[in-house]
Write a protein that holds these residues in place. Structure first.
Motif, PDB file in Angstrom:
ATOM      1  N   MET A 142      79.761  64.246  45.298  1.00 24.19           N
ATOM      2  CA  MET A 142      79.737  63.542  44.022  1.00 24.19           C
ATOM      3  C   MET A 142      78.511  63.977  43.235  1.00 24.19           C
ATOM      4  O   MET A 142      77.401  64.025  43.784  1.00 24.19           O
ATOM      5  N   GLU A 143      78.703  64.267  41.945  1.00 21.74           N
ATOM      6  CA  GLU A 143      77.585  64.674  41.114  1.00 21.74           C
ATOM      7  C   GLU A 143      76.604  63.518  40.923  1.00 21.74           C
ATOM      8  O   GLU A 143      76.988  62.345  40.957  1.00 21.74           O
ATOM      9  N   GLU A 144      75.353  63.889  40.680  1.00 22.80           N
ATOM     10  CA  GLU A 144      74.286  62.887  40.634  1.00 22.80           C
ATOM     11  C   GLU A 144      74.523  61.824  39.564  1.00 22.80           C
ATOM     12  O   GLU A 144      74.342  60.624  39.816  1.00 22.80           O
ATOM     13  N   GLU A 145      74.933  62.238  38.362  1.00 23.49           N
ATOM     14  CA  GLU A 145      75.124  61.273  37.282  1.00 23.49           C
ATOM     15  C   GLU A 145      76.278  60.315  37.569  1.00 23.49           C
ATOM     16  O   GLU A 145      76.216  59.129  37.227  1.00 23.49           O
ATOM     17  N   GLU A 146      77.343  60.819  38.175  1.00 19.81           N
ATOM     18  CA  GLU A 146      78.469  59.944  38.522  1.00 19.81           C
ATOM     19  C   GLU A 146      78.060  58.967  39.624  1.00 19.81           C
ATOM     20  O   GLU A 146      78.425  57.785  39.597  1.00 19.81           O
ATOM     21  N   LEU A 147      77.293  59.459  40.608  1.00 20.71           N
ATOM     22  CA  LEU A 147      76.787  58.573  41.661  1.00 20.71           C
ATOM     23  C   LEU A 147      75.900  57.490  41.071  1.00 20.71           C
ATOM     24  O   LEU A 147      75.995  56.316  41.454  1.00 20.71           O
ATOM     25  N   LEU A 148      75.048  57.863  40.138  1.00 19.60           N
ATOM     26  CA  LEU A 148      74.175  56.889  39.497  1.00 19.60           C
ATOM     27  C   LEU A 148      74.992  55.837  38.747  1.00 19.60           C
ATOM     28  O   LEU A 148      74.654  54.643  38.754  1.00 19.60           O
ATOM     29  N   ALA A 149      76.082  56.261  38.137  1.00 19.85           N
ATOM     30  CA  ALA A 149      76.959  55.320  37.436  1.00 19.85           C
ATOM     31  C   ALA A 149      77.634  54.358  38.421  1.00 19.85           C
ATOM     32  O   ALA A 149      77.742  53.155  38.160  1.00 19.85           O
ATOM     33  N   TYR A 150      78.086  54.891  39.549  1.00 19.53           N
ATOM     34  CA  TYR A 150      78.670  54.042  40.596  1.00 19.53           C
ATOM     35  C   TYR A 150      77.659  52.995  41.064  1.00 19.53           C
ATOM     36  O   TYR A 150      77.991  51.805  41.218  1.00 19.53           O
ATOM     37  N   LEU A 151      76.447  53.427  41.319  1.00 18.29           N
ATOM     38  CA  LEU A 151      75.402  52.514  41.786  1.00 18.29           C
ATOM     39  C   LEU A 151      75.095  51.451  40.738  1.00 18.29           C
ATOM     40  O   LEU A 151      74.890  50.275  41.073  1.00 18.29           O
ATOM     41  N   THR A 152      75.080  51.850  39.485  1.00 21.54           N
ATOM     42  CA  THR A 152      74.832  50.889  38.399  1.00 21.54           C
ATOM     43  C   THR A 152      75.919  49.829  38.363  1.00 21.54           C
ATOM     44  O   THR A 152      75.645  48.631  38.230  1.00 21.54           O
ATOM     45  N   LEU A 153      77.170  50.262  38.495  1.00 17.23           N
ATOM     46  CA  LEU A 153      78.284  49.310  38.499  1.00 17.23           C
ATOM     47  C   LEU A 153      78.184  48.347  39.672  1.00 17.23           C
ATOM     48  O   LEU A 153      78.521  47.163  39.555  1.00 17.23           O
ATOM     49  N   GLN A 154      77.733  48.843  40.829  1.00 17.43           N
ATOM     50  CA  GLN A 154      77.598  47.980  41.999  1.00 17.43           C
ATOM     51  C   GLN A 154      76.581  46.860  41.774  1.00 17.43           C
ATOM     52  O   GLN A 154      76.675  45.815  42.415  1.00 17.43           O
ATOM     53  N   ARG A 155      75.635  47.082  40.883  1.00 18.13           N
ATOM     54  CA  ARG A 155      74.584  46.099  40.667  1.00 18.13           C
ATOM     55  C   ARG A 155      74.937  45.067  39.595  1.00 18.13           C
ATOM     56  O   ARG A 155      74.189  44.122  39.383  1.00 18.13           O
ATOM     57  N   ILE A 156      76.060  45.229  38.927  1.00 16.27           N
ATOM     58  CA  ILE A 156      76.450  44.263  37.906  1.00 16.27           C
ATOM     59  C   ILE A 156      77.004  43.012  38.581  1.00 16.27           C
ATOM     60  O   ILE A 156      77.964  43.089  39.348  1.00 16.27           O
ATOM     61  N   PRO A 157      76.412  41.847  38.338  1.00 17.58           N
ATOM     62  CA  PRO A 157      76.833  40.609  39.010  1.00 17.58           C
ATOM     63  C   PRO A 157      78.302  40.280  38.760  1.00 17.58           C
ATOM     64  O   PRO A 157      78.833  40.510  37.665  1.00 17.58           O
ATOM     65  N   LYS A 158      78.941  39.770  39.794  1.00 19.02           N
ATOM     66  CA  LYS A 158      80.326  39.289  39.733  1.00 19.02           C
ATOM     67  C   LYS A 158      81.325  40.389  39.374  1.00 19.02           C
ATOM     68  O   LYS A 158      82.440  40.093  38.942  1.00 19.02           O
ATOM     69  N   LEU A 159      80.935  41.631  39.572  1.00 21.68           N
ATOM     70  CA  LEU A 159      81.858  42.739  39.355  1.00 21.68           C
ATOM     71  C   LEU A 159      82.089  43.399  40.708  1.00 21.68           C
ATOM     72  O   LEU A 159      81.322  44.229  41.156  1.00 21.68           O
ATOM     73  N   GLY A 160      83.160  43.007  41.387  1.00 26.58           N
ATOM     74  CA  GLY A 160      83.419  43.471  42.742  1.00 26.58           C
ATOM     75  C   GLY A 160      84.119  44.814  42.788  1.00 26.58           C
ATOM     76  O   GLY A 160      84.459  45.412  41.763  1.00 26.58           O
ATOM     77  N   ASP A 161      84.352  45.286  44.002  1.00 24.15           N
ATOM     78  CA  ASP A 161      84.974  46.597  44.204  1.00 24.15           C
ATOM     79  C   ASP A 161      86.343  46.697  43.549  1.00 24.15           C
ATOM     80  O   ASP A 161      86.676  47.722  42.942  1.00 24.15           O
ATOM     81  N   THR A 162      87.129  45.638  43.649  1.00 27.81           N
ATOM     82  CA  THR A 162      88.484  45.660  43.090  1.00 27.81           C
ATOM     83  C   THR A 162      88.440  45.826  41.569  1.00 27.81           C
ATOM     84  O   THR A 162      89.182  46.637  40.998  1.00 27.81           O
ATOM     85  N   SER A 163      87.569  45.071  40.907  1.00 30.31           N
ATOM     86  CA  SER A 163      87.455  45.158  39.451  1.00 30.31           C
ATOM     87  C   SER A 163      86.922  46.516  39.015  1.00 30.31           C
ATOM     88  O   SER A 163      87.386  47.093  38.021  1.00 30.31           O
ATOM     89  N   ILE A 164      85.946  47.035  39.746  1.00 34.67           N
ATOM     90  CA  ILE A 164      85.374  48.334  39.399  1.00 34.67           C
ATOM     91  C   ILE A 164      86.434  49.426  39.491  1.00 34.67           C
ATOM     92  O   ILE A 164      86.534  50.302  38.624  1.00 34.67           O
ATOM     93  N   LYS A 165      87.246  49.384  40.542  1.00 34.62           N
ATOM     94  CA  LYS A 165      88.312  50.385  40.688  1.00 34.62           C
ATOM     95  C   LYS A 165      89.291  50.329  39.512  1.00 34.62           C
ATOM     96  O   LYS A 165      89.728  51.360  38.992  1.00 34.62           O
ATOM     97  N   ARG A 166      89.627  49.128  39.108  1.00 34.43           N
ATOM     98  CA  ARG A 166      90.568  48.968  37.987  1.00 34.43           C
ATOM     99  C   ARG A 166      89.970  49.528  36.695  1.00 34.43           C
ATOM    100  O   ARG A 166      90.652  50.204  35.916  1.00 34.43           O
ATOM    101  N   LEU A 167      88.685  49.281  36.475  1.00 39.76           N
ATOM    102  CA  LEU A 167      88.032  49.750  35.259  1.00 39.76           C
ATOM    103  C   LEU A 167      87.864  51.275  35.257  1.00 39.76           C
ATOM    104  O   LEU A 167      88.043  51.933  34.231  1.00 39.76           O
ATOM    105  N   ILE A 168      87.503  51.822  36.412  1.00 40.37           N
ATOM    106  CA  ILE A 168      87.358  53.279  36.497  1.00 40.37           C
ATOM    107  C   ILE A 168      88.703  53.963  36.273  1.00 40.37           C
ATOM    108  O   ILE A 168      88.786  55.020  35.623  1.00 40.37           O
ATOM    109  N   ALA A 169      89.773  53.361  36.786  1.00 37.66           N
ATOM    110  CA  ALA A 169      91.102  53.917  36.566  1.00 37.66           C
ATOM    111  C   ALA A 169      91.446  53.944  35.078  1.00 37.66           C
ATOM    112  O   ALA A 169      92.103  54.869  34.582  1.00 37.66           O
ATOM    113  N   ARG A 170      90.978  52.943  34.350  1.00 37.16           N
ATOM    114  CA  ARG A 170      91.247  52.867  32.904  1.00 37.16           C
ATOM    115  C   ARG A 170      90.473  53.933  32.132  1.00 37.16           C
ATOM    116  O   ARG A 170      90.993  54.533  31.180  1.00 37.16           O
ATOM    117  N   PHE A 171      89.235  54.218  32.548  1.00 38.63           N
ATOM    118  CA  PHE A 171      88.385  55.136  31.789  1.00 38.63           C
ATOM    119  C   PHE A 171      88.125  56.462  32.508  1.00 38.63           C
ATOM    120  O   PHE A 171      87.310  57.261  32.063  1.00 38.63           O
TER     121      PHE A 171
END
Length: 366
Positions: free
Chosen positions: A1-30
């Motif tokens: 995984m490229e560094e910037e994409e990894l950093l984006a994944y890590l940032t999403l993980q730190r957003i409160p009340k945004l779990g793995d299921t929601s993140i997957k749905r949002l990434i699929a959209r964008f």
């Protein structure tokens, strides 16, 4: 995984009340984590299920700063990161809706192993349980499975050690970041596991170690394996949670029964009684129920004219030569040996090419 994409994944993980299921749905959209985080508030407001308070967190700088700090830890410690969309991500875990978006790994092995089973159970394992695990893993060794467990006291560490002793790959799933080892007494096994397997987790180095982490850890143990085997469990415990999760994922669950009333067998007996797990008493049962086949290069090309048999193997061979095909339980009864031991002996005899298994747990001479 490229560094910037990894950093984006890590940032999403730190957003409160945004779990793995929601993140997957949002990434699929964008289409990528970077694209998601580059969206403006107006665009995100159009999405269903994303409230205004949650959206505000997307633009908080503190989450990006925390992600950058964790990325530095990852790079400094040469930790391998695997996203859920990558080909090397555990295939079975991809099909779990709540599987982690990122896995952090330290070790030499990947997750692409075909035969992968999880072995779990009580932290207060008995001597009988230890003996069973050792024999169970030894008997599975010719089929080269990868053994998954949680590196905890009792059944977990016994399973890892049995895998190492038999030259099998093993994955230890941790309930904390890769900056520590728990329990500390198991630190002496770290180098061996890293050399012959790996440690994985979805926790950050900065995450607080808490008992509730084990529940989150258990979904990985249950999700990445073909089957979960419970060996000794009290009436309540983390291994039963793992079994329940595996059952919810429509995975095979197996349990080793014990005597009624034994505290360390209540959990296993209840799993069997409620039909959440199938009863097994040996590696042969698991092999049969999972329909595993002996690797072609382990099968003899032709039956050897003279095969060395142990005294116990000769006893079984003599019985089958008279009886023809016979069920496992009746072979054990006639030869006056425990069923689990006969199953192990029959597996060895199959590898030697002198017996073959039949449907209904029957065996006959080749």
């Amino acid at each position: 995984m490229e560094e910037e994409e990894l950093l984006a994944y890590l940032t999403l993980q730190r957003i409160p009340k945004l779990g793995d299921t929601s993140i997957k749905r949002l990434i699929a959209r964008f289409e990528s984590a970077q694209n998601l985080l580059s969206q403006k508030m107006e665009s995100l407001l159009k999405l269903d299920g994303i409230g205004t308070l949650k959206l505000k967190e997307f633009f908080e700088k503190e989450h990006r700063l925390a992600a950058e700090e964790e990325l530095k830890f990852i790079q400094d410690n040469k930790i391998h990161c695997c996203g859920y969309l990558e080909s090397e991500y555990p295939e079975r875990l991809k099909h779990c809706i709540d599987g982690p978006i990122l896995l952090f790994k330290r070790g030499s092995k990947d997750y692409t192993h075909q035969r992968m089973i999880s072995i779990v159970g009580t932290r207060k394992v008995t001597s009988h349980g230890i003996d069973f695990i050792k024999q169970f893993v030894e008997d599975l060794a010719p089929l080269n499975p990868l053994i998954v467990s949680g590196f905890a006291y009792g059944v977990d560490i016994t399973a890892h050690r049995a895998a190492l002793d038999n030259g099998l790959d093993t994955i230890a799933v941790l309930a904390h970041g890769l900056n520590q080892i728990y329990p500390k007494v198991h630190a002496k096994y770290v180098k061996a596991v890293e050399a012959q397997g790996a440690f994985i987790t979805d926790f950050w180095s900065s995450d607080v170690f808490d008992r509730t982490n084990f529940l989150r850890r258990n979904r990985i143990i249950a999700g990445m394996s073909e089957a979960t085997v419970v060996i000794e469990s009290a009436e309540k415990g983390g291994s039963l949670v793992t079994a329940d999760i595996a059952h919810s994922y429509n995975r095979d669950v197996f349990a080793v029964p014990g005597r009624p009333g034994d505290a360390q067998s209540l959990g296993c007996n209840n799993l069997i009684k409620t039909q959440k797990a199938q009863l097994i008493t040996s590696a042969a049962d698991l092999i049969y129920l999972l329909n595993w086949q002996i690797e072609e290069d382990l099968k003899p090309v032709q039956k050897q004219l003279f095969v060395e048999l142990s005294s116990e193997e000769k006893l079984i061979w003599n019985y089958l030569s008279d009886a023809g095909k016979e069920q496992l339980d009746l072979i054990a009864l006639h030869c006056k040996m425990p069923t689990f031991k006969v199953a192990s002996i029959l597996l060895n005899m199959e590898l030697k090419g002198v017996v073959r298994p039949l449907p209904g747990k029957q065996f006959e001479l080749t």
